[in-house]
Structures are given as structure tokens and as C-alpha cells.
Write an enzyme that holds these catalytic residues in place. Structure first.
Site, PDB file in Angstrom:
ATOM      1  N   ARG A 263       1.192   0.673 -15.198  1.00 57.23           N
ATOM      2  CA  ARG A 263       0.250   1.718 -15.599  1.00 57.23           C
ATOM      3  C   ARG A 263      -0.407   2.399 -14.384  1.00 57.23           C
ATOM      4  O   ARG A 263      -0.530   3.621 -14.336  1.00 57.23           O
ATOM      5  CB  ARG A 263      -0.840   1.079 -16.470  1.00 57.23           C
ATOM      6  CG  ARG A 263      -1.719   2.077 -17.178  1.00 57.23           C
ATOM      7  CD  ARG A 263      -2.895   1.382 -17.850  1.00 57.23           C
ATOM      8  NE  ARG A 263      -2.532   0.195 -18.552  1.00 57.23           N
ATOM      9  CZ  ARG A 263      -2.216   0.148 -19.856  1.00 57.23           C
ATOM     10  NH1 ARG A 263      -2.242   1.238 -20.576  1.00 57.23           N
ATOM     11  NH2 ARG A 263      -1.893  -0.995 -20.416  1.00 57.23           N
ATOM     12  N   CYS A 328       5.449  11.249 -41.213  1.00 61.01           N
ATOM     13  CA  CYS A 328       4.861  10.918 -42.517  1.00 61.01           C
ATOM     14  C   CYS A 328       4.134   9.586 -42.504  1.00 61.01           C
ATOM     15  O   CYS A 328       4.598   8.601 -43.097  1.00 61.01           O
ATOM     16  CB  CYS A 328       5.966  10.897 -43.569  1.00 61.01           C
ATOM     17  SG  CYS A 328       6.567  12.539 -43.836  1.00 61.01           S
TER      18      CYS A 328
HETATM   19  N1  LLP Z   1       3.817  -7.794 -15.412  1.00 53.76           N
HETATM   20  C1  LLP Z   1       3.864  -8.400 -16.615  1.00 53.76           C
HETATM   21  C2  LLP Z   1       4.310  -9.785 -16.691  1.00 53.76           C
HETATM   22  C3  LLP Z   1       3.475  -7.701 -17.777  1.00 53.76           C
HETATM   23  O1  LLP Z   1       3.501  -8.306 -18.952  1.00 53.76           O
HETATM   24  C4  LLP Z   1       3.056  -6.342 -17.665  1.00 53.76           C
HETATM   25  C5  LLP Z   1       2.687  -5.567 -18.840  1.00 53.76           C
HETATM   26  C6  LLP Z   1       3.037  -5.753 -16.375  1.00 53.76           C
HETATM   27  C7  LLP Z   1       3.411  -6.519 -15.277  1.00 53.76           C
HETATM   28  C8  LLP Z   1       2.589  -4.349 -16.159  1.00 53.76           C
HETATM   29  O2  LLP Z   1       1.274  -4.195 -16.536  1.00 53.76           O
HETATM   30  P1  LLP Z   1       0.485  -2.857 -16.139  1.00 53.76           P
HETATM   31  O3  LLP Z   1       0.350  -2.834 -14.663  1.00 53.76           O
HETATM   32  O4  LLP Z   1       1.266  -1.702 -16.617  1.00 53.76           O
HETATM   33  O5  LLP Z   1      -0.816  -2.985 -16.837  1.00 53.76           O
HETATM   34  N2  LLP Z   1       2.126  -0.999 -24.116  1.00 53.76           N
HETATM   35  C9  LLP Z   1       0.805  -1.339 -23.639  1.00 53.76           C
HETATM   36  C10 LLP Z   1       0.870  -2.114 -22.360  1.00 53.76           C
HETATM   37  C11 LLP Z   1       1.660  -3.394 -22.471  1.00 53.76           C
HETATM   38  C12 LLP Z   1       1.716  -4.132 -21.162  1.00 53.76           C
HETATM   39  C13 LLP Z   1       2.582  -5.307 -21.253  1.00 53.76           C
HETATM   40  N3  LLP Z   1       2.746  -6.017 -20.020  1.00 53.76           N
HETATM   41  C14 LLP Z   1      -0.008  -0.070 -23.506  1.00 53.76           C
HETATM   42  O6  LLP Z   1       0.499   1.002 -23.807  1.00 53.76           O
HETATM   43  O7  LLP Z   1      -1.165  -0.123 -23.132  1.00 53.76           O
END
Ligand code: LLP
Length: 406
Positions: A263, A328
Site C-alpha cells: 500500500r 446490481c
Molecule cells: N506482507 C504480508 C505478509 C501481508 O499479508 C501483506 C498484506 C503485505 C505484506 C502488504 O501489506 P501492505 O504494505 O500493503 O499494507 N485488501 C486490503 C489489504 C489486505 C492486505 C493483506 N496483506 C485492503 O484493500 O486494504
């Protein structure tokens, strides 16, 4: 900017994802620099945006990849990420995924249960190789984020407890086919507080020290991803403070620090563009119906997530409106009570902070083709994924023999 958006929409139509590749570069460099002289690897979380052009851009900058399926590992390799910078994580890997990862000789397989470790050992033996592994520990720290994206508490399915991890390391050390070189945790996503990260680091670093005392030498300390971004008015963690908090817990240890940002790298490097179809008022509720929907950007529907939405080049008194798509489902919305000026057919709305978990979570629900994706680099635009056509969507059904049907 508004003029450029209009041009992009004319050229590529909507719904459309647009990514600022220069911003991705800046985000990467900022994080890399935060770890300064320390040995570090930024392993980009491919799940956040897995477009090949995005991964290739990061590969050129020197990034590694954090993958959660063999499909993502293949994308990372195809995009040019060095195999010794690829990590394969995930709670449920299939045998063939494990086999391929071992054959590709990637940096690490990150394990999440003793049962999985047994399978990895068996497959490594079959292949006659030694599997480099890390173990995902669950430090039982509350990350203070949305429950759907919080992963570091025992009530979550991820990782193993500290005790089981220690037992697994001892077993792995004895095995001819396993080489335990890493330790991993990830307490949650969209983290805006440093204290839980620092606490988790401290807990896991203590485990590293106790492993060291029994002759198990950990080389990679993987702090996961999770650094939050600004969607609205959040106060976020600065990379320098993030690095400092982690390093403060690792005194006396010689480790390569691995981070897995998704993110942080992508959310504010991307926008989603959609056009107004109609306006309507039901009772006293104003709806703006647009051509983008929950199948394109699921976060608002799934997590009630907020994304800032603005109209391009429109004046007039703003009033609150729900921005909804054509799917929908009552849950199909991109924003609720968004202050917007009066709008007309074909006006453009920009949905901000859509570069992470936008396109990758999209689907074909309602037989809607996935959006096109465009990269902007040094002021030039490049199509990096074509708009999905109807034919693209039915290809796999058409490939089947239908002679059994009348
Ligand atoms: N590493 C692991 C082991 C993870 O499970 C995740 C994200 C990341 C790295 C990356 O995390 P980030 O830096 O992006 O926060 N779909 C959700 C987010 C799910 C994240 C799952 N794991 C949303 O749209 O907010």
C-alpha cells in the site's frame, strides 16, 4: 492536472486506473534510504498491484518481491525481479506451488505451520535440494487497524505462536533438507501507529536471540508490510521513523532487514477515473451513478473504506451524494455522502488513493470487463493493460466442448 485527466479519458475511456510511476520511484527510494547503511531488502507486496509494468519498474529500481501464490512468483520473475530477492508467503501453499518455488531457487519460502514445513521438507527431499525457509510468527500484538486487515493477533489465521516457532526452528535445523535462515511477521495493514510495530519487533528479536543461543543463526528479519497511507486525514508513519523503530529493537544483531510494503508504495501512486452516467434523487437522497463499480474498486463495499472523490473541472455549490456504480447490489458504492457540485452525463470523477488493492481485487461480476490501466512516467502516458473485452471474458467457456448441450 485536470486537463491531463480529460485527455487520458478521451484517449483510454473509463473506467480507468492511472498510476504515477515517478511517485512509485520516490516511495521506493525513500524507504530504501530510511534503512541507510543497514543491509535491507524492500520486497514489494505484489498483491497490492501486480501489473507487470509496475513490478518491472520496481525490479529496475532494485526491489524484491513478496508473493502469496505461485502466480505472483511467476509475475515477479517475468517482470525481472531477481530470484534471490523473491519471498513466497501464504497460509496455504499447494504441493506444486512449493515444488516450483524450490525449483526456481527463490530466496525464501515463508512457512505458516508445522504441517506445511513437513510438506516442504518432503518435496525438497524429493527434489534433492535444501529449502531456505523462514517462519511467520504471530507476536500477538494488536496493530490497531481495521479487523479485516489485522493479522498479528492469535485469533487470526496467520503465522504460528512463538513456542511453536521455536520448536519448528529446532526441527528444521536438524533436517537435511531445510535451512532456516529467516524469521517473519506481519501484524496488519494500514498501520498508522509505530508502537505496535516496535513491540512486535522487540518480541521477535528476542526469539532471534534465543535461537542464536542454541546455534540457529537467522539472517533475514522480515518485518512484513503494513505502513499506512493517507486516504483522508490520517497522520501516517514516516519511513525514517519506521526504520528507526525497527532498528532500535535489533541492537547487537547482524541481520538483513526485509520489508514488504504494498500500500505504501502504490495507494497514492494511483487514481481511478470514472464517468458520470446519471444523477438522481430518491426521497431526499442524491445519487451520482457512474460507470465504475464495486467490481472495479471493491474497497469501499468490502471494508467501508474511504477514498476521496472529486469532480474534474466542475464548479457549483456542492451537496452530498452517494457515488454508486451500475452493479446490481445495494453495496455497490465508491463513496457515501461525498460533497459534489451538480454533475452531468460524461463528467469525470477522480477516485483518489486507488493504486493499491484496486485493480488486483477487481472482478468480472455482472460480466463487466476489467478496467484498462495506464502508467505515467516523466509526463508521458503508456497503456499497461488493455481494457478487458467481452471475448476475453468468455474465452475459457468458449474453449469448452458444448456438443453435449442441445
Ligand atoms: N506482507 C504480508 C505478509 C501481508 O499479508 C501483506 C498484506 C503485505 C505484506 C502488504 O501489506 P501492505 O504494505 O500493503 O499494507 N485488501 C486490503 C489489504 C489486505 C492486505 C493483506 N496483506 C485492503 O484493500 O486494504
Amino acid at each position: 492536472m485536470s486537463l491531463e485527466i480529460k485527455k487520458l479519458v478521451e484517449k483510454y475511456q473509463t473506467p480507468l486506473y492511472v498510476y504515477d510511476f515517478n511517485n512509485i520511484t520516490n516511495r521506493y527510494e525513500e524507504l530504501k534510504e530510511a534503512f541507510g547503511g543497514k543491509k535491507s531488502l524492500v520486497a514489494y507486496a505484489v498483491k497490492s498491484n501486480s501489473n507487470l509494468a509496475v513490478i518491472r519498474h520496481l525490479a529496475n529500481l532494485g526491489a524484491g518481491a513478496d508473493c502469496v501464490s505461485i502466480g505472483e512468483v511467476r509475475r515477479a520473475l517475468k517482470a525481472g525481479i531477481k530470484k534471490y530477492k523473491i519471498i513466497f508467503s501464504g497460509v496455504g501453499k499447494r504441493d506444486e506451488e512449493i515444488r516450483e518455488a524450490l525449483q526456481e531457487d527463490i530466496l525464501l519460502l515463508n512457512l505458516e505451520s508445522e504441517a506445511e514445513m513437513k510438506r516442504v521438507e518432503m518435496i525438497a527431499k524429493e527434489l534433492g535440494v535444501e529449502a531456505r525457509i523462514s517462519i511467520r510468527v504471530n507476536p500477538n500484538v494488536d496493530p490497531k487497524t481495521h479487523p479485516y486487515i489485522s493479522t498479528g493477533l492469535h485469533e487470526n489465521k496467520f503465522g504460528v505462536s512463538l513456542d511453536s516457532a521455536k520448536r519448528m526452528y529446532i526441527l528444521a535445523k536438524k533436517s537435511e533438507y531445510l535451512n532456516p535462515v529467516g524469521i517473519h511477521f506481519h501484524i496488519g495493514s494500514q498501520l498508522t501507529e509505530l508502537a505496535p510495530i516496535e513491540e512486535a519487533c522487540g518480541i521477535v528479536a528476542d526469539l532471534v536471540r534465543s535461537l542464536d543461543a542454541i546455534g540457529i543463526e537467522i539472517k533475514f528479519f522480515d518485518v512484513g508490510g503494513g505502513v499506512g497511507v493517507v486516504y483522508d486525514d490520517e497522520v501516517t508513519i514516516r519511513p525514517a521513523d519506521y526504520a528507526r523503530a525497527i532498528l532500535s529493537q535489533l541492537k547487537g544483531l547482524d541481520l538483513t532487514i526485509v520489508s514488504e510494503p504494498g500500500r505504501y508504495m502504490m495507494a497514492n501512486s494511483g487514481i481511478f477515473l470514472t464517468r458520470v452516467l446519471y444523477e438522481k434523487v430518491n426521497g431526499n437522497k442524491r445519487f451520482v451513478i457512474v460507470d465504475g463499480a464495486m467490481n472495479d474498486l471493491l474497497r469501499p463495499s468490502l471494508y467501508n473504506a474511504y477514498h476521496r472523490i472529486e469532480a474534474v473541472q466542475k464548479e457549483g455549490e456542492k451537496s452530498p451524494a452517494d457515488v454508486v456504480g451500475p452493479v446490481c447490489e445495494s453495496g455497490d458504492f465508491l463513496g457515501k455522502d461525498i460533497p459534489l457540485p451538480p454533475l452531468e452525463h460524461n463528467d469525470i470523477l477522480v477516485v483518489h488513493s486507488a493504486g493499491a488493492y484496486g485493480f488486483t481485487m477487481s472482478s468480472n461480476y455482472n460480466t463487466r470487463g476489467r478496467a484498462a490501466e495506464v502508467a505515467i512516467l516523466d509526463g508521458k502516458d503508456y497503456l499497461i493493460r488493455e481494457r478487458e473485452s467481452f471475448d476475453d471474458q468468455i474465452r475459457l467457456e468458449e474453449a469448452c466442448d458444448i456438443s453435449w448441450q442441445k
